[in-house]
Each structure stands twice: as structure tokens, then as C-alpha cells.
Design a protein around this motif. Structure first.
Motif, PDB file in Angstrom:
ATOM      1  N   MET A 223       0.844  -1.212   0.000  1.00 31.52           N
ATOM      2  CA  MET A 223       0.000   0.000   0.000  1.00 31.52           C
ATOM      3  C   MET A 223       0.875   1.255   0.000  1.00 31.52           C
ATOM      4  N   GLU A 224       1.954   1.225   0.780  1.00 31.12           N
ATOM      5  CA  GLU A 224       2.836   2.399   0.841  1.00 31.12           C
ATOM      6  C   GLU A 224       3.514   2.645  -0.497  1.00 31.12           C
ATOM      7  N   ARG A 225       4.002   1.552  -1.097  1.00 31.19           N
ATOM      8  CA  ARG A 225       4.692   1.719  -2.383  1.00 31.19           C
ATOM      9  C   ARG A 225       3.754   2.246  -3.464  1.00 31.19           C
ATOM     10  N   ALA A 226       2.500   1.789  -3.389  1.00 32.87           N
ATOM     11  CA  ALA A 226       1.522   2.232  -4.398  1.00 32.87           C
ATOM     12  C   ALA A 226       0.909   3.582  -4.025  1.00 32.87           C
ATOM     13  N   ARG A 227       1.251   4.073  -2.837  1.00 34.93           N
ATOM     14  CA  ARG A 227       0.677   5.314  -2.300  1.00 34.93           C
ATOM     15  C   ARG A 227      -0.844   5.246  -2.300  1.00 34.93           C
ATOM     16  N   GLN A 228      -1.337   4.134  -1.766  1.00 35.34           N
ATOM     17  CA  GLN A 228      -2.782   3.946  -1.659  1.00 35.34           C
ATOM     18  C   GLN A 228      -3.132   3.650  -0.204  1.00 35.34           C
ATOM     19  N   GLN A 229      -4.354   4.033   0.167  1.00 36.14           N
ATOM     20  CA  GLN A 229      -4.799   3.863   1.552  1.00 36.14           C
ATOM     21  C   GLN A 229      -5.272   2.449   1.856  1.00 36.14           C
ATOM     22  N   THR A 230      -5.769   1.785   0.833  1.00 35.88           N
ATOM     23  CA  THR A 230      -6.320   0.452   1.053  1.00 35.88           C
ATOM     24  C   THR A 230      -5.789  -0.507  -0.013  1.00 35.88           C
ATOM     25  N   LEU A 231      -5.861  -1.789   0.317  1.00 38.02           N
ATOM     26  CA  LEU A 231      -5.426  -2.805  -0.637  1.00 38.02           C
ATOM     27  C   LEU A 231      -6.381  -2.847  -1.837  1.00 38.02           C
ATOM     28  N   GLU A 232      -7.626  -2.472  -1.568  1.00 37.07           N
ATOM     29  CA  GLU A 232      -8.599  -2.428  -2.660  1.00 37.07           C
ATOM     30  C   GLU A 232      -8.184  -1.399  -3.706  1.00 37.07           C
ATOM     31  N   ASP A 233      -7.682  -0.245  -3.243  1.00 39.52           N
ATOM     32  CA  ASP A 233      -7.210   0.777  -4.186  1.00 39.52           C
ATOM     33  C   ASP A 233      -5.981   0.283  -4.941  1.00 39.52           C
ATOM     34  N   VAL A 234      -5.118  -0.463  -4.247  1.00 36.07           N
ATOM     35  CA  VAL A 234      -3.951  -1.040  -4.918  1.00 36.07           C
ATOM     36  C   VAL A 234      -4.422  -1.994  -6.013  1.00 36.07           C
ATOM     37  N   PHE A 235      -5.392  -2.812  -5.645  1.00 35.10           N
ATOM     38  CA  PHE A 235      -5.919  -3.791  -6.594  1.00 35.10           C
ATOM     39  C   PHE A 235      -6.462  -3.105  -7.847  1.00 35.10           C
ATOM     40  N   ILE A 236      -7.247  -2.063  -7.635  1.00 35.28           N
ATOM     41  CA  ILE A 236      -7.880  -1.375  -8.766  1.00 35.28           C
ATOM     42  C   ILE A 236      -6.810  -0.766  -9.675  1.00 35.28           C
ATOM     43  N   ARG A 237      -5.778  -0.211  -9.055  1.00 33.47           N
ATOM     44  CA  ARG A 237      -4.705   0.357  -9.857  1.00 33.47           C
ATOM     45  C   ARG A 237      -4.030  -0.727 -10.710  1.00 33.47           C
ATOM     46  N   ILE A 238      -3.732  -1.849 -10.073  1.00 35.65           N
ATOM     47  CA  ILE A 238      -3.072  -2.935 -10.811  1.00 35.65           C
ATOM     48  C   ILE A 238      -3.983  -3.465 -11.921  1.00 35.65           C
ATOM     49  N   ALA A 239      -5.265  -3.591 -11.605  1.00 38.42           N
ATOM     50  CA  ALA A 239      -6.202  -4.106 -12.603  1.00 38.42           C
ATOM     51  C   ALA A 239      -6.287  -3.162 -13.803  1.00 38.42           C
ATOM     52  N   ARG A 240      -6.219  -1.853 -13.547  1.00 34.98           N
ATOM     53  CA  ARG A 240      -6.391  -0.891 -14.642  1.00 34.98           C
ATOM     54  C   ARG A 240      -5.089  -0.581 -15.369  1.00 34.98           C
ATOM     55  N   ASP A 241      -3.980  -0.510 -14.619  1.00 32.47           N
ATOM     56  CA  ASP A 241      -2.702  -0.112 -15.230  1.00 32.47           C
ATOM     57  C   ASP A 241      -1.767  -1.288 -15.467  1.00 32.47           C
ATOM     58  N   GLY A 242      -2.057  -2.419 -14.827  1.00 35.49           N
ATOM     59  CA  GLY A 242      -1.164  -3.576 -14.952  1.00 35.49           C
ATOM     60  C   GLY A 242       0.142  -3.383 -14.209  1.00 35.49           C
ATOM     61  N   ARG A 243       0.207  -2.350 -13.362  1.00 34.21           N
ATOM     62  CA  ARG A 243       1.415  -2.100 -12.565  1.00 34.21           C
ATOM     63  C   ARG A 243       1.051  -1.419 -11.261  1.00 34.21           C
ATOM     64  N   LEU A 244       2.045  -1.380 -10.370  1.00 35.79           N
ATOM     65  CA  LEU A 244       1.773  -0.886  -9.019  1.00 35.79           C
ATOM     66  C   LEU A 244       1.718   0.633  -8.947  1.00 35.79           C
ATOM     67  N   THR A 245       2.641   1.278  -9.659  1.00 31.09           N
ATOM     68  CA  THR A 245       2.688   2.740  -9.587  1.00 31.09           C
ATOM     69  C   THR A 245       2.280   3.337 -10.920  1.00 31.09           C
ATOM     70  N   ASP A 246       1.734   4.504 -10.850  1.00 29.55           N
ATOM     71  CA  ASP A 246       1.346   5.233 -12.047  1.00 29.55           C
ATOM     72  C   ASP A 246       2.611   5.523 -12.861  1.00 29.55           C
ATOM     73  N   SER A 247       2.617   5.222 -14.163  1.00 32.65           N
ATOM     74  CA  SER A 247       3.842   5.391 -14.947  1.00 32.65           C
ATOM     75  C   SER A 247       4.303   6.842 -14.958  1.00 32.65           C
ATOM     76  N   ARG A 248       3.364   7.798 -14.913  1.00 32.24           N
ATOM     77  CA  ARG A 248       3.755   9.217 -14.905  1.00 32.24           C
ATOM     78  C   ARG A 248       4.462   9.576 -13.602  1.00 32.24           C
ATOM     79  N   GLU A 249       3.943   9.004 -12.482  1.00 26.90           N
ATOM     80  CA  GLU A 249       4.602   9.260 -11.190  1.00 26.90           C
ATOM     81  C   GLU A 249       6.026   8.715 -11.198  1.00 26.90           C
ATOM     82  N   ALA A 250       6.171   7.480 -11.761  1.00 29.99           N
ATOM     83  CA  ALA A 250       7.457   6.831 -11.750  1.00 29.99           C
ATOM     84  C   ALA A 250       8.482   7.621 -12.540  1.00 29.99           C
ATOM     85  N   GLU A 251       8.017   8.244 -13.644  1.00 31.92           N
ATOM     86  CA  GLU A 251       8.938   9.024 -14.469  1.00 31.92           C
ATOM     87  C   GLU A 251       9.289  10.355 -13.807  1.00 31.92           C
ATOM     88  N   GLY A 252       8.322  10.932 -13.054  1.00 30.16           N
ATOM     89  CA  GLY A 252       8.493  12.267 -12.501  1.00 30.16           C
ATOM     90  C   GLY A 252       9.407  12.298 -11.297  1.00 30.16           C
TER      91      GLY A 252
END
Ligand SMILES: Nc1ncnc2c1ncn2[C@@H]1O[C@H](COP(=O)(O)OP(=O)(O)OP(=O)(O)O)[C@@H](O)[C@H]1O
Ligand SMILES: [Mg+2]
Length: 252
Positions: A223-252
Motif C-alpha cells: 500500500m505504501e509503495r503504491a501510495r494507496q490507503q487500502t489494498l482495494e485501491d492497490v488492486f484497482i490500480r493494478i487491474a487498470r494499469d497492470g502495474r503498481l505505480t502510475d507510470s507518470r509518477e514513476a517518471e516524474g
């Protein structure tokens, strides 16, 4: 570190053009509860089937107790157990008959008290005389869970064990898994789509997407690495992006 109970290296399973499990490697120490998570079709069930030797890997290896599950399937299966909502028990047998057959397969000398105790735990003692074809899906799940504990397994593979359970019995299942972990050091790999449950139950989670690992660690870590409050939010991010962190965040 002591030798892990479960060790997966480069595990790959292809079905024609579909790669269900893609070069997966992980290890599970004794007594850990690991949550295998990810979107529908991510490869969770296939991974469990590979760990049980129910299907042959295209490449790589799964070892349990240091034994290659393909070559030493019999030795491994004596000491593990599993439950899955999708593997059906013979519908023309009663709950009692089903469990009795499995108890015999596992070499239990006096199956009756064991079966009754488990049926009490999972709240189906009064249903044991019914044919399994006449059970509701939640009742069948409970029966499958009784089966999973019959041989006092050292390792449990559970595919969505609480999916069709009411909240009351789902809580009993979580309590039972925790107690087994505490009292007997049972190692558990389980899948679930209930992220609140996973947060409460799992020591560690491993997220899959398209057969590949995208994140693993304690629920808090992830959750900390994904900067999400809940595991559900982590899940949704992974389901939509196929990765843990937003690619724009990772580049910035
Ligand atoms: N026997 C099979 N033949 C062909 N493709 C298969 C087979 N079993 C699984 N697959 C495919 O492999 C991929 C992984 O499936 P799997 O059942 O492991 O997913 P899962 O993570 O358990 O999903 P769910 O959350 O829906 O249970 C999917 O794309 C699925 O369609
Ligand atoms: Mg599945």
C-alpha cells in the motif's frame, strides 16, 4: 533462512496462445499466510494447480517441502490439501460419504470423530446426511473446507475459500486458518477478491497481472509503495494499469 516450504522458480504455463503463468518465482517460509491476488484471469488458479501438480508447467519448477511436485506428487499430496469452489465432489454421495472416502484416502483410522469435529467447526454437522447435489454453494464450500483439513495438512492451497460464504462463517474460516497457523505452523497460499479480508489475514501478498508478478510484500508495504490507503485501491490500480505505480509518477 531455513529452506522455504514452497519454492517456485521460473514457473510458466501456456495454454496455446495464452500465457496463464509467466516466469513466476517466489518462496514461502513455513507458517506464512500468502495471498495470491490479481484480476480475473491473472493466473492465480493456474498457479495453485501447478503447485498441486494438477497441471504440468510449460517451463520452470514448483517445489514443496523441497520436492519437485511433478516428480514427487504423491509424497507432496499426502502432506498438503486444498479447497476450490470449482472442483466438485460426487453429487450423488452424501456429505458424510464424501468426507469418509477422503478420510480413507488420507489413511485416517477413525474418520468419524474427525469428520464430525470439522463439520461442527464449519457448521454443517446437520447436513452430513444430505447428498452434496442438494447443498447450496456456500454449504458445498463448507464441505470442501472440511475436506481440506482432514489430513492435518502442513500446507494448504485455498482457491477463494470464502467466496460464497456468509460473513459469519467466513469469519470462522479466517479464525480457523489463523489458529492453524499459530498452533501447527501451517503454511497457507490462498486467493481471494475480498481485499479487506486479505488485509486482515495475510502476512504477505503477491499481486499477479497477466501471469506475472507485479508486486509483493506485506499488505502495508504494498500500500505504501503504491501510495494507496487500502489494498482495494492497490488492486484497482493494478487491474487498470497492470502495474503498481502510475507510470507518470514513476517518471516524474
Ligand atoms: N484449461 C485452460 N485452457 C485454456 N486457457 C486457460 C485454461 N485455464 C486457464 N486458462 C486461461 O489462463 C488465464 C489464467 O486463468 P486463471 O484461472 O489462472 O485465472 P485466475 O487468476 O484464477 O482468475 P479468477 O480471478 O477469474 O479466478 C486466463 O486467461 C484463462 O482464460
Ligand atoms: Mg481463479
Amino acid at each position: 533462512m531455513a529452506q522455504p516450504v514452497i519454492e517456485v522458480t521460473g514457473l510458466t504455463k501456456r495454454f496455446g496462445a495464452t500465457t496463464a503463468v509467466d516466469d513466476l518465482s517466489f518462496a514461502v517460509p513455513r507458517g506464512e499466510i500468502l495471498g495470491l491476488l490479481g484480476p480475473n484471469g491473472a493466473g492465480k488458479t493456474t498457479t495453485l494447480q501447478l503447485l498441486l501438480g494438477l497441471t504440468t508447467p510449460t517451463a520452470g519448477q514448483a517445489r514443496v517441502f523441497g520436492l519437485d511436485v511433478q516428480r514427487r506428487r504423491y509424497d507432496v499430496l499426502q502432506r498438503v490439501n486444498f479447497s476450490s469452489a470449482y472442483i466438485s465432489l460426487p453429487t450423488n454421495l452424501t456429505g458424510w460419504e464424501n468426507l469418509h472416502v477422503f478420510a480413507r484416502l488420507y489413511g485416517l483410522r477413525r474418520p468419524r470423530p474427525r469428520v464430525l469435529a470439522l463439520a461442527e467447526t464449519f457448521g454443517i454437522a446437520d447436513l452430513l446426511d444430505r447428498v452434496t447435489g442438494a447443498l447450496s454453494s456456500g454449504q458445498l464450500t463448507r464441505l470442501n473446507l472440511c475436506k481440506a483439513f482432514l489430513n492435518d495438512p502442513e500446507v494448504l492451497f485455498l482457491d477463494e475459500p470464502t467466496a460464497s460464504l456468509d460473513p459469519d462463517i467466513a469469519d470462522v474460516v479466517r479464525e480457523t486458518l489463523r489458529a492453524q497457523q499459530r498452533q501447527r505452523g501451517v503454511t497457507i497460499v490462498y486467493t481471494s477478491h475480498n481485499m479487506r479480508e486479505v488485509e486482515r489475514l495475510c502476512d504477505r501478498v503477491l499481486f499477479l497481472s497477466r501471469g506475472r508478478e507485479v508486486a509483493s510484500g506485506t499488505p502495508r508495504d504494498v500500500m505504501e509503495r503504491a501510495r494507496q490507503q487500502t489494498l482495494e485501491d492497490v488492486f484497482i490500480r493494478i487491474a487498470r494499469d497492470g502495474r503498481l505505480t502510475d507510470s507518470r509518477e514513476a517518471e516524474g
